[in-house]
Design a protein around this motif. Structure first.
Motif, PDB file in Angstrom:
ATOM      1  N   ASN A 207       0.913  -1.218   0.045  1.00  0.00           N
ATOM      2  CA  ASN A 207       0.081  -0.030  -0.051  1.00  0.00           C
ATOM      3  C   ASN A 207       0.931   1.352   0.048  1.00  0.00           C
ATOM      4  OD1 ASN A 207      -2.213  -1.767   0.153  1.00  0.00           O
ATOM      5  ND2 ASN A 207      -2.580  -1.370   2.450  1.00  0.00           N
TER       6      ASN A 207
ATOM      7  N   ILE B  59       2.135   2.093  -3.309  1.00  0.00           N
ATOM      8  CA  ILE B  59       1.163   2.544  -4.201  1.00  0.00           C
ATOM      9  C   ILE B  59       0.859   4.117  -3.852  1.00  0.00           C
ATOM     10  CG2 ILE B  59      -1.257   2.758  -4.706  1.00  0.00           C
ATOM     11  CD1 ILE B  59      -1.420  -0.113  -4.058  1.00  0.00           C
TER      12      ILE B  59
ATOM     13  N   LYS C 232      -6.650  -4.621  -0.008  1.00  0.00           N
ATOM     14  CA  LYS C 232      -5.465  -4.166  -0.753  1.00  0.00           C
ATOM     15  C   LYS C 232      -5.896  -4.145  -2.424  1.00  0.00           C
ATOM     16  CE  LYS C 232      -0.895  -5.802   0.173  1.00  0.00           C
ATOM     17  NZ  LYS C 232       0.005  -6.871   0.531  1.00  0.00           N
TER      18      LYS C 232
ATOM     19  N   LEU D 176      -7.666  -1.029  -3.412  1.00  0.00           N
ATOM     20  CA  LEU D 176      -6.816   0.228  -3.386  1.00  0.00           C
ATOM     21  C   LEU D 176      -6.226  -0.071  -4.798  1.00  0.00           C
ATOM     22  CD1 LEU D 176      -5.204   0.651   0.127  1.00  0.00           C
ATOM     23  CD2 LEU D 176      -6.555   2.274  -1.235  1.00  0.00           C
ATOM     24  N   THR D 177      -5.733  -1.264  -4.991  1.00  0.00           N
ATOM     25  CA  THR D 177      -4.853  -1.379  -6.281  1.00  0.00           C
ATOM     26  C   THR D 177      -5.967  -1.073  -7.503  1.00  0.00           C
ATOM     27  OG1 THR D 177      -3.873  -3.431  -5.144  1.00  0.00           O
ATOM     28  CG2 THR D 177      -3.644  -2.933  -7.530  1.00  0.00           C
TER      29      THR D 177
ATOM     30  N   TRP E 200      -6.430   2.823  -7.824  1.00  0.00           N
ATOM     31  CA  TRP E 200      -5.253   3.446  -8.352  1.00  0.00           C
ATOM     32  C   TRP E 200      -5.379   3.210  -9.662  1.00  0.00           C
ATOM     33  CZ3 TRP E 200      -0.061   1.214  -9.265  1.00  0.00           C
ATOM     34  CH2 TRP E 200       0.820   2.024  -9.334  1.00  0.00           C
TER      35      TRP E 200
ATOM     36  N   PHE F 215      -7.731   5.398 -11.465  1.00  0.00           N
ATOM     37  CA  PHE F 215      -7.257   6.699 -11.677  1.00  0.00           C
ATOM     38  C   PHE F 215      -6.252   6.913 -12.584  1.00  0.00           C
ATOM     39  CE2 PHE F 215      -5.621  10.560 -10.060  1.00  0.00           C
ATOM     40  CZ  PHE F 215      -4.248  10.481 -10.039  1.00  0.00           C
TER      41      PHE F 215
ATOM     42  N   TYR G 164       4.285  -5.533 -15.667  1.00  0.00           N
ATOM     43  CA  TYR G 164       4.236  -5.711 -14.172  1.00  0.00           C
ATOM     44  C   TYR G 164       3.879  -7.057 -13.586  1.00  0.00           C
ATOM     45  CZ  TYR G 164       3.667  -4.618  -9.177  1.00  0.00           C
ATOM     46  OH  TYR G 164       3.429  -4.617  -7.932  1.00  0.00           O
TER      47      TYR G 164
ATOM     48  N   ALA H 193       7.785  -3.120  -7.011  1.00  0.00           N
ATOM     49  CA  ALA H 193       7.217  -1.493  -7.112  1.00  0.00           C
ATOM     50  C   ALA H 193       8.391  -0.454  -7.311  1.00  0.00           C
ATOM     51  CB  ALA H 193       6.577  -1.043  -6.134  1.00  0.00           C
TER      52      ALA H 193
ATOM     53  N   VAL I 128       8.772   1.217 -10.729  1.00  0.00           N
ATOM     54  CA  VAL I 128       7.772   2.095 -10.872  1.00  0.00           C
ATOM     55  C   VAL I 128       8.216   3.598 -10.146  1.00  0.00           C
ATOM     56  CG1 VAL I 128       5.419   2.490 -10.683  1.00  0.00           C
ATOM     57  CG2 VAL I 128       6.306   0.157 -11.256  1.00  0.00           C
ATOM     58  N   VAL I 129       8.578   3.391  -9.077  1.00  0.00           N
ATOM     59  CA  VAL I 129       8.544   4.651  -8.168  1.00  0.00           C
ATOM     60  C   VAL I 129       9.911   5.330  -8.631  1.00  0.00           C
ATOM     61  CG1 VAL I 129       9.291   5.415  -5.886  1.00  0.00           C
ATOM     62  CG2 VAL I 129       7.483   3.857  -6.176  1.00  0.00           C
TER      63      VAL I 129
ATOM     64  N   LEU J 125       9.138   6.790 -12.052  1.00  0.00           N
ATOM     65  CA  LEU J 125       8.421   8.073 -12.040  1.00  0.00           C
ATOM     66  C   LEU J 125       9.192   9.330 -11.628  1.00  0.00           C
ATOM     67  CD1 LEU J 125       4.965   6.831 -10.345  1.00  0.00           C
ATOM     68  CD2 LEU J 125       5.330   8.223 -12.567  1.00  0.00           C
TER      69      LEU J 125
ATOM     70  N   ILE K  91      14.061   3.536  -2.354  1.00  0.00           N
ATOM     71  CA  ILE K  91      13.086   4.200  -1.599  1.00  0.00           C
ATOM     72  C   ILE K  91      11.840   3.068  -1.249  1.00  0.00           C
ATOM     73  CG2 ILE K  91      11.087   5.770  -2.232  1.00  0.00           C
ATOM     74  CD1 ILE K  91      12.931   7.328  -3.801  1.00  0.00           C
ATOM     75  N   VAL K  92      11.570   2.329  -2.017  1.00  0.00           N
ATOM     76  CA  VAL K  92      10.288   1.364  -1.688  1.00  0.00           C
ATOM     77  C   VAL K  92      10.677   0.607  -0.324  1.00  0.00           C
ATOM     78  CG1 VAL K  92       9.199  -0.431  -2.577  1.00  0.00           C
ATOM     79  CG2 VAL K  92       9.587   1.316  -3.975  1.00  0.00           C
TER      80      VAL K  92
ATOM     81  N   GLN L  48       8.701   0.984   3.069  1.00  0.00           N
ATOM     82  CA  GLN L  48       7.972  -0.157   3.675  1.00  0.00           C
ATOM     83  C   GLN L  48       8.557  -0.187   5.130  1.00  0.00           C
ATOM     84  OE1 GLN L  48       9.174  -3.252   0.912  1.00  0.00           O
ATOM     85  NE2 GLN L  48       7.119  -3.335   0.076  1.00  0.00           N
TER      86      GLN L  48
ATOM     87  N   TRP M  31       6.797   2.151   7.325  1.00  0.00           N
ATOM     88  CA  TRP M  31       5.406   1.921   7.438  1.00  0.00           C
ATOM     89  C   TRP M  31       5.490   0.721   8.761  1.00  0.00           C
ATOM     90  CZ3 TRP M  31       1.105   4.031   7.556  1.00  0.00           C
ATOM     91  CH2 TRP M  31      -0.116   3.168   7.699  1.00  0.00           C
TER      92      TRP M  31
END
Lengths: 384, 290, 339
Positions: free
Chosen positions: A2, A5, C2, C5-6, C9, C12, C185, C272, C275-276, C279, C317-318, C322, C325
């Motif tokens: 999450n 994301i 989860k 949310l995916t 996203w 979006f 992905y 991910a 991807v991050v 971006l 970063i990912v 994590q 969090w």
């Protein structure tokens, strides 16, 4: 998962928001300029931009055009086609320019061309020399610089006078060098000149001893060199080291004789150069007063002297665009495009006017510029 | 035949500086196991220091040369201290990335400081070449060749006949045991990086006046240095020296007789061939485990 | 939760062109998307299989050229007398050719890497990319060399019932690239969570041990390289048909560097991460462009930023996010548990 994301969304949104940027200012007429300010062609791109800036200031000092001031929006295409496309997108999509100038090298210009068709915005091509640009059926292209073919033809009479019997070619390995080698060799073959060896080098190479050794062994009396000024400097020096007897003629207009004298020293003596502007004797060009004023302003701003032979392109380009805007009466892409076909501008290179070139119905515009030949002797530039 | 001799002479002159570049990198790569992407920038730095000293402050050419090399050594030491010290023990990707970031920053700093226009550096040598029979070579290049040989000899002496050199060789053979034996790995790392960088700067300072100085000059030099390291085998000075001359010869002959456009590809083709047929390089001293 | 949310996203992302009218931003997102696909493919090789490939741009470029050549048609003299010619084929043929060609090169590199590892492999991969670049530059008859292949046709899709559909406009290209990115992905995810993926990770962590347990090193290495290369080739094909001009500069080392930065700062070996990273480093240069600072300073900022990210977030970063969090979760759990 999450977190990542949300992090990605966050990064994306922030980035997009920053890209959206400020709203366009009213009142000024914006002209988009895409040039290589960094990367392999940085030196030339900066000279052209400097010439363009001189034009911008002079025009604004005289009151601008249509009662509004002009503003150059300059973007760096980093000498790279992908970036060139990005600059076109930004200038047209975000800055909403009604007309552009660029993109210096032929590959960069070719990369931008589909965008011009897609959005319907005219672009003035100030340096690129590839024939493809005006023969691809793109009616939004207006080129003031000569193609290699034109340059070769303009030189034909001079070539005969010089009495060339056998010629070699040393060209940089890109559209500019290879195009020139092809056109000049064909022109010479038409005159009955024997063609020796045609060598190439990587645009970033600094050692040409292998190529020069080969050229020396070929026994030609003339060597045509087409590349940017840094490589020409090295070629002149190394040719002297290897005692190359052939006379060297450089083509393309990116050859800056002043810089050659400064950096190659007496290795530059005896070489000939095809240029599109002769700042050393402005009286040789069609509009000498303009030329003198330009040179004076350039020197007053302390811009590098070696850049004069390229900076004038930016000046000529902006003045042509502004003349078209004036004739069109409004700063809108289609009106400017129509007006460009009919402009007659007094430029530093000569008089600028466009003829049709390319497939019928979708012609591009091409100017027929003047070509001059100068010689370097005893550390000074002389008329030939 | 003349053409062949000329090619050979050109290769000889060029090989010396290639060897300097290669030796510098093979030491750093071999002893520190760092993929040093800033090697090319030190080369450019050496050339730009010569430009600054000779053209902008009017120093004597030979004094400037010594100063430029000294400055290169200093920059190398500083880079190691600032960037790599904290990363000791990190995996190779991390150091690689840091080196790439430093490379981008350095190159653009050079462009910002001295603009993208190529700068030439005056040299005190006559421009008329030295003529030997039917071949000729410039005095400048002869000087470069001699200095390069001297530096190679000096480095060889340093590595093989001094205590510092012994410590370096020990670290190269077995880092952990060397540490256990009381060798200060930190100092060795610093000295190695400084030495390697100094050699690269020397190559740049020598070649700058022969060619020109411009911000991206280091890129090609760095790639060729990697080729030489592979050719000669990791950590081998003799290998790097031989590799330098072999690469120069391959380039000259390839450009002269096969195709001038593919000149710079010669090095890479050689790398791939060697790695397929003799992966440890031509003169490797140690079994490369990876 | 989860999954919801995916889904939100993804929805979006798909809706973006509908409310974002700025063509320039869309363009940047499309190009970033293409590079993210390439970064994901590099992550497979670099992050999961643990092979430092710094020549990844070679696969990207080979894909771009293959697709462009197949859709434009070409004719070359293989010997002075015989000519190998191909008439222009539909674009989807080109993309297929791109994937196959890149995959084949991946197979070659995969087999080669069996003999060399670590830093040597790094150099081989760089050399491979350089050689391919020089071939693209000098084999003018095939690739037009520096004159570049231009006027490459845009992507066309043949849909049953709808016939042929050409992707001229930006929103369509955006949706296409987004779809391909999502598909990539999913492919990477399924591969990584399969047996083959676990074998690759074992390879990366401790090769001698993995071999001793019976894992066939060569097979999985080659598998990783082939899939990685094929994906990069697909990204290259997308690039060729979107930018519509391909020149040998597509093989420049700086593009490999860009991809590597994306993967490593995002977090290699995570799904991910690229991807991050993609971006950030895809959008960053364009964002910096808006602040009229001299271009060199932009590059220096780029370089310094890279060094800083590597210093303070070495795993990327990912994983750092994590960890942060999880620590927060831990604190909350303790707070809840405490009376």
């Amino acid at each position: 998962m999450n977190r990542t994301i949300w992090t990605s969304i966050g990064a994306g949104l922030v980035g997009a928001a920053l890209l959206a940027g400020p709203a366009a200012a009213q009142g000024v007429i914006r002209i988009g300029v895409t040039q290589p300010l960094t990367g392999a062609f940085a030196a030339s791109g900066n000279y052209v931009t400097q010439g363009a800036k001189i034009a911008e200031d002079q025009i604004n000092a005289a009151g601008g055009v249509l009662g509004r001031k002009i503003q150059l929006v300059v973007e760096d295409n980093k000498s790279n086609p992908t970036e060139a496309v990005a600059t076109a997108e930004k200038l047209i999509g975000k800055d909403k320019v009604p007309v552009m100038m660029g993109a210096w090298s032929s590959t960069l210009t070719l990369a931008v061309m589909p965008k011009l068709m897609e959005y319907g915005v005219p672009m003035l091509v100030e340096t690129s020399s590839s024939g493809k640009i005006t023969t691809s059926g793109n009616p939004w292209i207006f080129r003031i610089s000569p193609t290699s073919e034109m340059e070769a033809k303009a030189f034909a009479a001079m070539a005969k006078k010089m009495g060339i019997k056998k010629a070699d070619f040393l060209s940089t390995n890109n559209d500019f060098g290879l195009g020139a080698a092809k056109e000049f060799s064909e022109m010479l073959k038409g005159q009955g000149v024997q063609i020796g060896t045609m060598e190439t080098m990587d645009p970033k190479a600094t050692d040409f001893s292998a190529q020069l050794a080969k050229i020396k062994a070929s026994g030609s009396d003339t060597l045509f060199v087409t590349t940017a000024v840094e490589q020409i400097t090295l070629i002149l020096k190394q040719a002297k080291e290897q005692q190359l007897k052939a006379r060297i003629i450089t083509t393309g207009g990116s050859n800056s004789p002043d810089q050659l004298i400064q950096q190659a020293g007496d290795a530059a003596n005896g070489s000939f150069h095809l240029v599109f502007f002769t700042p050393w004797f402005p009286e040789a060009v069609k509009n000498p007063d303009l030329a003198r004023k330009f040179v004076a302003e350039w020197n007053a701003r302390k811009y590098p002297v070696g850049g004069l032979t390229e900076g004038f392109r930016g000046w000529d380009g902006i003045n042509t665009i502004v003349a078209a805007i004036k004739a069109a009466g409004k700063a809108e892409p289609q009106a400017i495009q129509k007006a460009l076909w009919n402009v007659k501008v007094k430029g530093i290179n000569g008089d600028i006017a466009f003829i049709k070139q390319g497939p019928a119905g979708k012609e591009s515009a091409q100017n027929v510029p003047s070509v001059y030949v100068v010689k370097i002797e005893k550390g000074k530039v002389a008329r030939n | 035949m003349d053409q062949l001799l000329q090619h050979g002479l050109n290769a000889l002159m060029l090989g010396g500086t290639y060897a300097l570049l290669g030796i510098g990198l093979t030491l750093i790569f071999g002893i520190m196991r760092v993929v040093n992407f800033t090697h090319g920038e030190l080369y450019a730095f050496g050339a730009y220091m010569m430009y600054m000293l000779v053209m902008l402050t009017g120093a004597n050419f030979f004094v400037a040369l010594v100063l430029a090399v000294a400055l290169g050594v200093a920059l190398g030491a500083a880079l190691e201290f600032v960037l790599l010290r904290k990363l000791r023990g990190a995996d190779i990707d991390t150091t690689m990335l840091v080196m790439i970031g430093a490379w981008i920053a350095l190159q653009n700093a050079e462009q910002l400081a001295w603009t993208g226009v190529a700068q030439s550096i005056d040299s005190p040598f006559p421009s008329a070449p030295l003529v030997i029979g039917t071949v000729s070579v410039s005095w400048g290049r002869v000087f470069v060749f001699c200095v390069a040989l001297a530096l190679i000899a000096a480095t060889y002496a340093l590595i093989n006949h001094t205590r510092l050199g012994k410590a370096m060789r020990a670290t190269f053979q077995d880092r952990d045991t060397a540490a256990l034996m009381g060798i200060q790995i930190g100092t060795i790392n610093n000295a190695t990086f400084a030495l390697g960088s100094g050699l690269a700067a020397a190559a740049g300072a020598l070649l700058g006046p022969v060619y020109v100085a411009y911000p991206t000059m280091g890129d090609l030099a760095a790639l060729k240095a990697f080729a030489i390291v592979i050719l000669g085998g990791l950590g081998s000075i003799a290998g790097a020296t031989a590799g330098g001359f072999i690469l120069a010869l391959a380039e000259e002959l390839g450009a002269g007789y096969i195709s001038s456009g593919y000149r710079d590809a010669m090095g890479f083709v050689l790398i791939i061939l060697i790695l397929i047929f003799k992966p440890t390089g031509l003169f490797a001293q140690k079994e490369r485990v990876g | 939760m989860k999954k919801l949310l995916t889904a939100l996203w993804v929805l979006f992302l798909f809706s973006l062109p509908l409310w974002m009218g700025n063509q320039y931003v869309l363009h940047v997102l499309v190009v970033t998307g293409i590079f993210i696909v390439a970064a994901m493919s590099l992550n497979l090789l670099l992050g999961y299989a643990g092979q430092l490939s710094l020549g990844h741009v070679a696969f990207f470029g080979i894909g771009a050229y293959a697709s462009a050549l197949v859709s434009l048609g070409f004719s070359v003299h293989v010997t002075p007398d015989t000519v190998l010619a191909l008439a222009p084929q539909p674009v989807w043929c080109g993309v297929l050719a791109a994937v196959l060609a890149a995959g084949a090169c991946g197979w070659f590199i995969g087999r080669l890497s069996f003999k060399v590892r670590g830093a040597y492999f790094v150099i081989v991969s760089i050399s491979f990319a350089e050689v391919v670049r020089l071939i693209a530059l000098n084999w003018v008859e095939l690739t037009q060399g520096p004159m570049a292949l231009n006027n490459i046709p845009p992507l066309t899709l043949w849909l049953p019932g709808l016939g042929e559909y050409t992707f001229w406009k930006k929103p369509e290209n955006y949706w296409l690239v987004l779809s391909i990115a999502l598909v990539s992905y999913v492919i990477v995810r399924r591969l990584v969570r399969s047996r083959a993926g676990r074998a690759m990770v074992a390879l990366r962590e401790n090769e001698p041990l993995a071999t001793s347990v019976g894992i066939d090193v060569t097979r999985y290495l080659v598998l990783a390289t082939v899939i990685s290369a094929a994906m990069a080739g697909a990204a290259g094909a997308l690039y060729a048909h979107y930018i519509r001009i391909v020149d040998p500069d597509v093989f420049l080392f700086i593009y490999t560097v860009t991809m590597v930065i994306m993967v490593i700062t995002g977090g290699k070996g995570t799904l991910a991460g690229p991807v991050v990273g993609g971006l950030i480093f895809g959008l960053l240069p364009e964002t910096l462009r808006a602040f009229a600072i001299p271009p060199e300073v932009q590059w220096i900022v780029y370089g310094v930023l890279m060094v800083l990210v590597v210093y303070f977030l070495p795993a990327g970063i990912v994983p750092a996010a994590q960890q942060w969090w999880q620590r927060r979760q831990g604190k909350l759990a303790i707070a809840k548990a405490a009376p």
